[in-house]
Motif scaffolding. Sequence first.
Motif, PDB file in Angstrom:
ATOM      1  N   LEU A  77      -5.213  -0.699  -5.410  1.00  9.26           N
ATOM      2  CA  LEU A  77      -6.546  -0.174  -5.095  1.00  9.26           C
ATOM      3  C   LEU A  77      -7.393  -0.024  -6.353  1.00  9.26           C
ATOM      4  CD1 LEU A  77      -6.064   2.508  -2.311  1.00  9.26           C
ATOM      5  CD2 LEU A  77      -6.866   0.169  -2.111  1.00  9.26           C
ATOM      6  N   ARG A  80      -7.430  -4.089  -7.719  1.00  8.81           N
ATOM      7  CA  ARG A  80      -7.698  -5.143  -6.727  1.00  8.81           C
ATOM      8  C   ARG A  80      -7.007  -6.454  -7.082  1.00  8.81           C
ATOM      9  NH1 ARG A  80     -10.513  -3.320  -2.020  1.00  8.81           N
ATOM     10  NH2 ARG A  80     -10.725  -1.169  -2.597  1.00  8.81           N
ATOM     11  N   ALA A 144      -3.520  -5.812  11.348  1.00  9.17           N
ATOM     12  CA  ALA A 144      -4.833  -5.247  11.032  1.00  9.17           C
ATOM     13  C   ALA A 144      -5.821  -6.283  10.510  1.00  9.17           C
ATOM     14  CB  ALA A 144      -4.695  -4.101  10.040  1.00  9.17           C
ATOM     15  N   ARG A 150      -5.749  -3.394   2.341  1.00  8.98           N
ATOM     16  CA  ARG A 150      -6.310  -2.109   1.941  1.00  8.98           C
ATOM     17  C   ARG A 150      -5.743  -0.957   2.773  1.00  8.98           C
ATOM     18  NH1 ARG A 150     -11.493  -1.342   3.399  1.00  8.98           N
ATOM     19  NH2 ARG A 150     -11.465  -3.448   4.238  1.00  8.98           N
ATOM     20  N   ILE A 151      -5.754  -1.160   4.090  1.00 10.33           N
ATOM     21  CA  ILE A 151      -5.307  -0.081   4.975  1.00 10.33           C
ATOM     22  C   ILE A 151      -3.836   0.233   4.716  1.00 10.33           C
ATOM     23  CG2 ILE A 151      -5.112   0.641   7.367  1.00 10.33           C
ATOM     24  CD1 ILE A 151      -7.268  -1.456   7.999  1.00 10.33           C
ATOM     25  N   MET A 155      -1.871   3.616   3.481  1.00 14.04           N
ATOM     26  CA  MET A 155      -0.737   4.216   4.175  1.00 14.04           C
ATOM     27  C   MET A 155       0.428   4.437   3.215  1.00 14.04           C
ATOM     28  SD  MET A 155       0.976   3.097   7.718  1.00 14.04           S
ATOM     29  CE  MET A 155       2.062   4.266   8.510  1.00 14.04           C
ATOM     30  N   PHE A 158      -0.461   7.506   0.999  1.00 12.25           N
ATOM     31  CA  PHE A 158      -0.346   8.760   1.753  1.00 12.25           C
ATOM     32  C   PHE A 158       1.119   9.056   2.086  1.00 12.25           C
ATOM     33  CE2 PHE A 158      -4.537  10.475   3.153  1.00 12.25           C
ATOM     34  CZ  PHE A 158      -5.327   9.644   2.387  1.00 12.25           C
TER      35      PHE A 158
ATOM     36  N   VAL B 151     -10.076   9.347   7.135  1.00 11.57           N
ATOM     37  CA  VAL B 151      -9.864   8.257   6.174  1.00 11.57           C
ATOM     38  C   VAL B 151      -9.431   6.993   6.908  1.00 11.57           C
ATOM     39  CG1 VAL B 151      -8.445   7.453   4.267  1.00 11.57           C
ATOM     40  CG2 VAL B 151      -9.258   9.793   4.295  1.00 11.57           C
ATOM     41  N   PHE B 152      -8.407   7.141   7.767  1.00 10.48           N
ATOM     42  CA  PHE B 152      -7.849   5.927   8.359  1.00 10.48           C
ATOM     43  C   PHE B 152      -8.705   5.402   9.507  1.00 10.48           C
ATOM     44  CE2 PHE B 152      -4.291   7.347   5.856  1.00 10.48           C
ATOM     45  CZ  PHE B 152      -3.940   6.152   5.263  1.00 10.48           C
ATOM     46  N   THR B 155     -11.232   3.324   7.765  1.00 14.59           N
ATOM     47  CA  THR B 155     -10.757   2.026   7.263  1.00 14.59           C
ATOM     48  C   THR B 155     -10.497   1.060   8.414  1.00 14.59           C
ATOM     49  OG1 THR B 155      -8.471   2.721   7.304  1.00 14.59           O
ATOM     50  CG2 THR B 155      -9.635   3.037   5.258  1.00 14.59           C
ATOM     51  N   LEU B 156     -10.186   1.598   9.594  1.00 12.65           N
ATOM     52  CA  LEU B 156      -9.851   0.729  10.728  1.00 12.65           C
ATOM     53  C   LEU B 156     -11.080   0.268  11.491  1.00 12.65           C
ATOM     54  CD1 LEU B 156      -6.724   2.564  12.165  1.00 12.65           C
ATOM     55  CD2 LEU B 156      -6.781   0.238  11.316  1.00 12.65           C
ATOM     56  N   VAL B 159     -11.348  -3.328  12.415  1.00 11.06           N
ATOM     57  CA  VAL B 159     -10.110  -3.989  12.837  1.00 11.06           C
ATOM     58  C   VAL B 159     -10.069  -4.046  14.359  1.00 11.06           C
ATOM     59  CG1 VAL B 159      -7.607  -3.839  12.794  1.00 11.06           C
ATOM     60  CG2 VAL B 159      -8.922  -3.210  10.778  1.00 11.06           C
ATOM     61  N   ILE B 169      -0.557   4.512  12.339  1.00 11.97           N
ATOM     62  CA  ILE B 169      -0.701   4.965  10.952  1.00 11.97           C
ATOM     63  C   ILE B 169      -0.603   6.492  10.869  1.00 11.97           C
ATOM     64  CG2 ILE B 169      -2.289   5.129   9.006  1.00 11.97           C
ATOM     65  CD1 ILE B 169      -3.478   2.498   9.879  1.00 11.97           C
ATOM     66  N   LEU B 215      -6.411  13.894  -2.061  1.00  7.18           N
ATOM     67  CA  LEU B 215      -6.014  12.485  -1.992  1.00  7.18           C
ATOM     68  C   LEU B 215      -7.029  11.677  -1.188  1.00  7.18           C
ATOM     69  CD1 LEU B 215      -3.762  10.482  -2.709  1.00  7.18           C
ATOM     70  CD2 LEU B 215      -2.738  10.998  -0.510  1.00  7.18           C
ATOM     71  N   SER B 216      -7.509  12.250  -0.086  1.00  4.94           N
ATOM     72  CA  SER B 216      -8.456  11.528   0.761  1.00  4.94           C
ATOM     73  C   SER B 216      -9.778  11.324   0.045  1.00  4.94           C
ATOM     74  CB  SER B 216      -8.705  12.303   2.054  1.00  4.94           C
ATOM     75  OG  SER B 216      -7.497  12.534   2.712  1.00  4.94           O
ATOM     76  N   TRP B 218     -10.186  11.141  -3.024  1.00  6.11           N
ATOM     77  CA  TRP B 218      -9.950  10.209  -4.114  1.00  6.11           C
ATOM     78  C   TRP B 218      -9.836   8.766  -3.621  1.00  6.11           C
ATOM     79  CZ3 TRP B 218      -5.082   7.965  -6.001  1.00  6.11           C
ATOM     80  CH2 TRP B 218      -5.237   7.347  -7.254  1.00  6.11           C
ATOM     81  N   THR B 219      -9.238   8.566  -2.445  1.00  5.46           N
ATOM     82  CA  THR B 219      -8.990   7.196  -1.988  1.00  5.46           C
ATOM     83  C   THR B 219     -10.058   6.685  -1.025  1.00  5.46           C
ATOM     84  OG1 THR B 219      -7.531   8.086  -0.308  1.00  5.46           O
ATOM     85  CG2 THR B 219      -6.490   7.171  -2.256  1.00  5.46           C
ATOM     86  N   SER B 222     -12.315   3.684  -2.204  1.00  7.73           N
ATOM     87  CA  SER B 222     -11.691   2.376  -2.413  1.00  7.73           C
ATOM     88  C   SER B 222     -11.076   1.838  -1.124  1.00  7.73           C
ATOM     89  CB  SER B 222     -10.652   2.450  -3.526  1.00  7.73           C
ATOM     90  OG  SER B 222      -9.828   3.556  -3.349  1.00  7.73           O
ATOM     91  N   LEU B 223     -10.788   2.723  -0.167  1.00  5.87           N
ATOM     92  CA  LEU B 223     -10.208   2.230   1.087  1.00  5.87           C
ATOM     93  C   LEU B 223     -11.276   1.701   2.035  1.00  5.87           C
ATOM     94  CD1 LEU B 223      -7.462   4.885   1.875  1.00  5.87           C
ATOM     95  CD2 LEU B 223      -7.130   2.498   1.328  1.00  5.87           C
ATOM     96  N   VAL B 224     -12.456   2.306   2.012  1.00  2.00           N
ATOM     97  CA  VAL B 224     -13.463   1.949   3.003  1.00  2.00           C
ATOM     98  C   VAL B 224     -14.328   0.777   2.539  1.00  2.00           C
ATOM     99  CG1 VAL B 224     -15.454   2.804   4.268  1.00  2.00           C
ATOM    100  CG2 VAL B 224     -13.470   4.241   3.960  1.00  2.00           C
ATOM    101  N   ILE B 225     -14.611   0.713   1.238  1.00  2.00           N
ATOM    102  CA  ILE B 225     -15.493  -0.345   0.742  1.00  2.00           C
ATOM    103  C   ILE B 225     -14.737  -1.664   0.665  1.00  2.00           C
ATOM    104  CG2 ILE B 225     -17.071  -0.964  -1.102  1.00  2.00           C
ATOM    105  CD1 ILE B 225     -17.606   1.714   0.269  1.00  2.00           C
ATOM    106  N   GLU B 226     -15.334  -2.718   1.163  1.00  2.00           N
ATOM    107  CA  GLU B 226     -14.673  -4.023   1.096  1.00  2.00           C
ATOM    108  C   GLU B 226     -14.910  -4.671  -0.266  1.00  2.00           C
ATOM    109  OE1 GLU B 226     -15.494  -5.908   4.812  1.00  2.00           O
ATOM    110  OE2 GLU B 226     -15.210  -3.867   5.523  1.00  2.00           O
TER     111      GLU B 226
END
Lengths: 237, 226
Positions: A77, A80, A144, A150-151, A155, A158, B151-152, B155-156, B159, B169, B215-216, B218-219, B222-226
């Motif tokens: 992350l 990349r 996914a 990324r997802i 996981m 976490f 968070v998840f 990100t989903l 999808v 998840i 943690l959420s 912080w992440t 980077s998890l949501v942005i493509e």
Amino acid sequence: MNKLVVPVFGVLAAVGIAVAVWLVFMQAPLQYGFHPDGALNGSSLFYNQKIFYFHVAHAFMLFAAVFVSGVCSIAFLKTRKPKWDDVAMAATEVAVAFGAVVLVTGSVWAKAAWDVWWNWEPRLTMSLLLWLVLLGYVLVRRFAGPSADRIAAGMAIFGMVGVPFIYKMVGQDSHPAAGREGVVATLGPGMRAAFWISVAAFLCWFVALVVARVQSARAERELRELRERGLDLGVLS
Amino acid sequence: MSVLRQAARVAWKDLRIELRSREILYTMAFFAGLLVVVYAFAFPRDERAVRGAAPGMLWVAIAFAGTIGLGRAFDRERENDTMRALLLAPVPRLAVFLGKAISIALLVLAVAAVCTPLLVLFLGAPLFTHPGPLVLVILLGVIGFSVVGSVFAATLLKVRSRDVLLPVILYPLLIPLFVAGTKTTMALISTPADFHAVWYWIQFLGIYDAVFLVLSVWTFESLVIE
């Protein structure tokens, strides 16, 4: 990555596992004990105890994989760079297989030691929960779509952070103890060699599998990129 | 404008949409109520059995209804691609994330507020013997659920199989939270209430929430942005 890594670790694992099996079944003493009055005590497992050498070795890899996968996912992350993602995925996929071995052998042990196939004993529970996180990771990877990496990385991170909570949650146990006073630290001399050789052998086996999986993931991606380039250039249709 | 006020704005936007249609609230609450009715037929109804099973029933209802609410709340952002607009808004991403988590948490709390009295009414579960600690535990559990869930679910968003993958998840990651919630509730309704255990698990939940909130935050980006 060097082409020799997989064969070398594969051979080391093969030799190591053969030696470990020989040590475990031919050399290591049977495990039994007596009450002061001379009767066999409840912790006498005889040949059933032999599963310990393989169960714990696999469990070490399962726990290690959670951290390898979590740390590599953080690196992925941050940077990349897909190489980190490859390692995280490979470690997780292999650990799912190792975890299945842990759960099955643990279940056999539970039957021998406590006469139930599954007793929600804390460390077995912990293995199950970590295994479920890893299994979820693999499912996410598979289903996914384009943002799966990324997802799944999320996981893994976490899941890694959740380990201490799972550990605190499951609490005290009927499992053979761990730590300085624990079974591993207080193994008899004949058992100790067999145990650590078994751990080393399965570590080699784990590394060989993970590296092989990383290489196949890399080859897959290179192939996909080449195909896309071919499509762009109009060479492929 | 501080981050918290911006977060409150985002949350208020979600809640205002929700209050106009009340779609998520009504469906979640109906679903949770239905679960209680199903419990009433699925489990023995004598006092001892209910006392043993009620904590689990409560937290399963929160988990299931919460997952439905999460999925739907983020679907709304997907329909007109408003998630992109939210992320492009001139506020820190932290505010967007917190706002989302807050609005989800309020919805799940509303569900808990429906299903707890129903458990008492239909099954005679002694959940109201110590209402104060119970509210605190539900609050802590819902905060953790909403934080990790947001968070998840975010990100989903793009999808295709997100509805199936969200519980795949969330549940393995949230097992410690639900177990802690169940154990606290169980300690509360045992006679006499085991406040030593209650305090232990409340601390557990507090630390869990704090760690996963950090943690959420912080992440999330980077998890949501493509």
